[in-house]
Design an enzyme around this catalytic site. Structure first.
Site, PDB file in Angstrom:
ATOM      1  N   TYR A  26      35.655 -49.159 -85.430  1.00 54.49           N
ATOM      2  CA  TYR A  26      36.830 -49.988 -85.739  1.00 54.49           C
ATOM      3  C   TYR A  26      37.869 -49.171 -86.510  1.00 54.49           C
ATOM      4  O   TYR A  26      39.047 -49.151 -86.168  1.00 54.49           O
ATOM      5  CB  TYR A  26      36.359 -51.212 -86.551  1.00 54.49           C
ATOM      6  CG  TYR A  26      37.445 -51.956 -87.286  1.00 54.49           C
ATOM      7  CD1 TYR A  26      38.326 -52.798 -86.612  1.00 54.49           C
ATOM      8  CD2 TYR A  26      37.591 -51.844 -88.680  1.00 54.49           C
ATOM      9  CE1 TYR A  26      39.312 -53.499 -87.298  1.00 54.49           C
ATOM     10  CE2 TYR A  26      38.569 -52.536 -89.364  1.00 54.49           C
ATOM     11  CZ  TYR A  26      39.435 -53.356 -88.671  1.00 54.49           C
ATOM     12  OH  TYR A  26      40.409 -54.048 -89.351  1.00 54.49           O
ATOM     13  N   LYS A  35      41.597 -48.192 -85.321  1.00 53.68           N
ATOM     14  CA  LYS A  35      42.787 -48.643 -86.051  1.00 53.68           C
ATOM     15  C   LYS A  35      43.634 -47.419 -86.436  1.00 53.68           C
ATOM     16  O   LYS A  35      44.860 -47.472 -86.400  1.00 53.68           O
ATOM     17  CB  LYS A  35      42.403 -49.434 -87.311  1.00 53.68           C
ATOM     18  CG  LYS A  35      41.811 -50.795 -87.067  1.00 53.68           C
ATOM     19  CD  LYS A  35      42.754 -51.802 -86.436  1.00 53.68           C
ATOM     20  CE  LYS A  35      43.696 -52.452 -87.407  1.00 53.68           C
ATOM     21  NZ  LYS A  35      44.440 -53.591 -86.779  1.00 53.68           N
TER      22      LYS A  35
HETATM   23  N1  LIG Z   1      40.028 -59.413 -92.459  1.00 52.92           N
HETATM   24  C1  LIG Z   1      40.087 -58.300 -93.171  1.00 52.92           C
HETATM   25  O1  LIG Z   1      39.373 -58.128 -94.186  1.00 52.92           O
HETATM   26  C2  LIG Z   1      41.066 -57.205 -92.773  1.00 52.92           C
HETATM   27  C3  LIG Z   1      41.189 -56.097 -93.625  1.00 52.92           C
HETATM   28  C4  LIG Z   1      42.107 -55.102 -93.295  1.00 52.92           C
HETATM   29  C5  LIG Z   1      42.874 -55.222 -92.156  1.00 52.92           C
HETATM   30  N2  LIG Z   1      42.720 -56.292 -91.339  1.00 52.92           N
HETATM   31  C6  LIG Z   1      43.577 -56.352 -90.130  1.00 52.92           C
HETATM   32  O2  LIG Z   1      44.330 -57.550 -90.211  1.00 52.92           O
HETATM   33  C7  LIG Z   1      44.563 -58.069 -88.911  1.00 52.92           C
HETATM   34  C8  LIG Z   1      44.105 -59.513 -88.864  1.00 52.92           C
HETATM   35  O3  LIG Z   1      42.735 -59.588 -89.216  1.00 52.92           O
HETATM   36  P1  LIG Z   1      41.987 -60.986 -89.303  1.00 52.92           P
HETATM   37  O4  LIG Z   1      40.977 -60.886 -90.374  1.00 52.92           O
HETATM   38  O5  LIG Z   1      42.991 -62.107 -89.308  1.00 52.92           O
HETATM   39  O6  LIG Z   1      41.225 -60.956 -87.890  1.00 52.92           O
HETATM   40  P2  LIG Z   1      40.440 -62.116 -87.177  1.00 52.92           P
HETATM   41  O7  LIG Z   1      40.265 -63.299 -88.073  1.00 52.92           O
HETATM   42  O8  LIG Z   1      39.237 -61.478 -86.570  1.00 52.92           O
HETATM   43  O9  LIG Z   1      41.451 -62.544 -86.025  1.00 52.92           O
HETATM   44  C9  LIG Z   1      41.783 -61.686 -84.982  1.00 52.92           C
HETATM   45  C10 LIG Z   1      42.921 -62.308 -84.233  1.00 52.92           C
HETATM   46  O10 LIG Z   1      43.277 -61.459 -83.125  1.00 52.92           O
HETATM   47  C11 LIG Z   1      43.307 -62.249 -81.947  1.00 52.92           C
HETATM   48  N3  LIG Z   1      42.982 -61.455 -80.774  1.00 52.92           N
HETATM   49  C12 LIG Z   1      41.926 -60.621 -80.599  1.00 52.92           C
HETATM   50  N4  LIG Z   1      41.947 -60.119 -79.357  1.00 52.92           N
HETATM   51  C13 LIG Z   1      43.035 -60.644 -78.737  1.00 52.92           C
HETATM   52  C14 LIG Z   1      43.589 -60.512 -77.448  1.00 52.92           C
HETATM   53  N5  LIG Z   1      43.021 -59.725 -76.513  1.00 52.92           N
HETATM   54  N6  LIG Z   1      44.730 -61.176 -77.142  1.00 52.92           N
HETATM   55  C15 LIG Z   1      45.326 -61.973 -78.079  1.00 52.92           C
HETATM   56  N7  LIG Z   1      44.833 -62.157 -79.329  1.00 52.92           N
HETATM   57  C16 LIG Z   1      43.714 -61.494 -79.646  1.00 52.92           C
HETATM   58  C17 LIG Z   1      42.246 -63.325 -82.185  1.00 52.92           C
HETATM   59  O11 LIG Z   1      42.440 -64.369 -81.281  1.00 52.92           O
HETATM   60  P3  LIG Z   1      41.228 -65.370 -80.879  1.00 52.92           P
HETATM   61  O12 LIG Z   1      41.193 -66.406 -81.954  1.00 52.92           O
HETATM   62  O13 LIG Z   1      41.659 -65.895 -79.563  1.00 52.92           O
HETATM   63  O14 LIG Z   1      39.988 -64.538 -80.801  1.00 52.92           O
HETATM   64  C18 LIG Z   1      42.580 -63.681 -83.638  1.00 52.92           C
HETATM   65  O15 LIG Z   1      43.707 -64.497 -83.684  1.00 52.92           O
HETATM   66  C19 LIG Z   1      43.806 -57.157 -87.953  1.00 52.92           C
HETATM   67  O16 LIG Z   1      44.731 -56.263 -87.380  1.00 52.92           O
HETATM   68  C20 LIG Z   1      42.807 -56.429 -88.828  1.00 52.92           C
HETATM   69  O17 LIG Z   1      42.503 -55.153 -88.302  1.00 52.92           O
HETATM   70  C21 LIG Z   1      41.838 -57.297 -91.614  1.00 52.92           C
END
Ligand SMILES: NC(=O)c1ccc[n+]([C@@H]2O[C@H](COP(=O)([O-])OP(=O)(O)OC[C@H]3O[C@@H](n4cnc5c(N)ncnc54)[C@H](OP(=O)(O)O)[C@@H]3O)[C@@H](O)[C@H]2O)c1
Length: 322
Positions: free
Chosen positions: A248, A252
């Site tokens: 991952y 990224k």
């Molecule tokens: N959570 C953390 O601790 C964290 C930390 C650092 C950075 N980030 C970054 O922050 C961002 C958001 O993270 P998050 O925690 O909100 O992630 P998350 O809860 O896992 O949600 C991922 C989102 O991406 C969508 N998605 C995935 N594949 C897709 C596709 N093929 N087409 C359209 N939509 C798609 C999912 O849609 P579905 O609902 O349809 O699956 C969901 O809305 C990401 O870029 C992640 O790398 C997160």
């Protein structure tokens, strides 16, 4: 530990949290007052990917924006609209807005929020012609938050979602008539394995050749072994070899590098959150979607399954509260 001379710095304290300091509280209030992000969004029309995710959903509480186009994976428009209602609007995260707008809430949402069926894995993000044209004409800001966030997924899958897909979104951004900003949500862990203070500099490719990774993935189509197992292992090996802990994080990081290379004159903002955990204060203290990075650790400790957790008390832990 060497005192770095910064007031209340976690680097200069042996205990966490550092001792209470009224001046720091005033700083906190200044921080809460913001640096103008809310003002920047005022009246802007935004296109958001990943709106059903933890971070995307929380961001939608910004009410001062103009229209919000939300890209939602679904089999048809109706299913996208249903996901918008069930997973976003009816989420308890929006209780405050419902209370604020009372009976007008539905009309308020209808006027602002547009569910767009799509998938970042497809050309033109899987959107229909009509949606593409409206978004191109209307949108000032794109927030690309969608990603696959599973650390050890298959390399081919993570590569497509976290490297190829941001580039698809950027190519679409370039066709927009009046785009002011492309915001890409990355992660703090793209700067893996560096120690000390790590500046948020753009990543450069260094010795990494994206074409090598692509040709490796194209060549590796095993037919007589378990493909999932193969691609999971392949990702772990590449990450380790190239200097990251997980597939991952590697993807990224490559995603950021590629965006920087192809952005041309599109203003690009890359945000690198650390672990994102629950809401700090608003709208509901402690609200979170699913069990995230630290959740399982905290719950296991609370249930007595995990009796202790090894940590260095001198090392600061960076967690984002929504
Ligand atoms: N959570 C953390 O601790 C964290 C930390 C650092 C950075 N980030 C970054 O922050 C961002 C958001 O993270 P998050 O925690 O909100 O992630 P998350 O809860 O896992 O949600 C991922 C989102 O991406 C969508 N998605 C995935 N594949 C897709 C596709 N093929 N087409 C359209 N939509 C798609 C999912 O849609 P579905 O609902 O349809 O699956 C969901 O809305 C990401 O870029 C992640 O790398 C997160």
């Amino acid at each position: 530990m060497k005192n770095l001379g910064k007031r209340n710095s976690h680097f200069s304290h042996r205990c966490h949290p550092p001792p209470f300091d009224q001046a720091a509280v005033s700083d906190r209030e200044e921080v809460d007052a913001g640096i103008g992000i809310l003002e920047f969004f005022e009246g802007n029309n935004i296109f958001v990917t990943g709106a059903t995710g933890l971070l995307g959903k929380d961001g939608l509480r910004l009410t001062s924006v103009g229209k919000m186009y939300l890209l939602i994976k679904a089999k048809d428009k109706e299913a996208a609209f249903n996901r918008l209602n069930c997973e976003i609007i009816n989420s308890e995260l929006f209780t405050c807005l419902k209370e604020k707008h009372g009976k007008c809430f539905e009309a308020f949402v209808k006027a602002k929020v547009i569910a767009v069926m799509g998938d970042i894995g497809h050309p033109n993000l899987g959107m229909d012609f009509e949606s593409i044209e409206s978004i191109k004409k209307d949108v000032n800001v794109i927030i690309h938050s969608a990603a696959s966030t599973t650390f050890y997924e298959r390399y081919d899958f993570l590569f497509d979602t976290n490297v190829n897909a941001p580039q698809r979104v950027m190519r679409f951004a370039k066709t927009c008539d009046k785009l002011d900003l492309f915001t890409h949500i990355s992660t703090a862990y793209v700067t893996e394995r560096e120690e000390g203070v790590v500046l948020e500099k753009p990543l450069n490719m260094g010795g990494l050749d994206v074409a090598d990774e692509i040709s490796l993935l194209l060549k590796s189509s095993p037919n007589n072994i378990d493909a999932t197992n193969f691609f999971v292992k392949c990702g772990q090996q590449r990450a380790k070899l190239l200097g990251w802990s997980t597939t991952y994080q590697l993807c990224k990081a490559i995603g950021e590098m590629c965006l920087n290379e192809i952005r041309g004159d599109v203003p690009l903002l890359i945000i690198r959150p650390a672990c994102i955990e629950s809401c700090y204060r608003e709208p509901l203290p402690g609200w979170i979607q699913g069990l995230r990075t630290l959740g399982p650790v905290i719950i296991s400790y609370g249930k007595g399954i995990l009796p202790a957790y090894y940590a260095n008390p001198l090392v600061p832990l960076d967690v984002w509260m929504l």
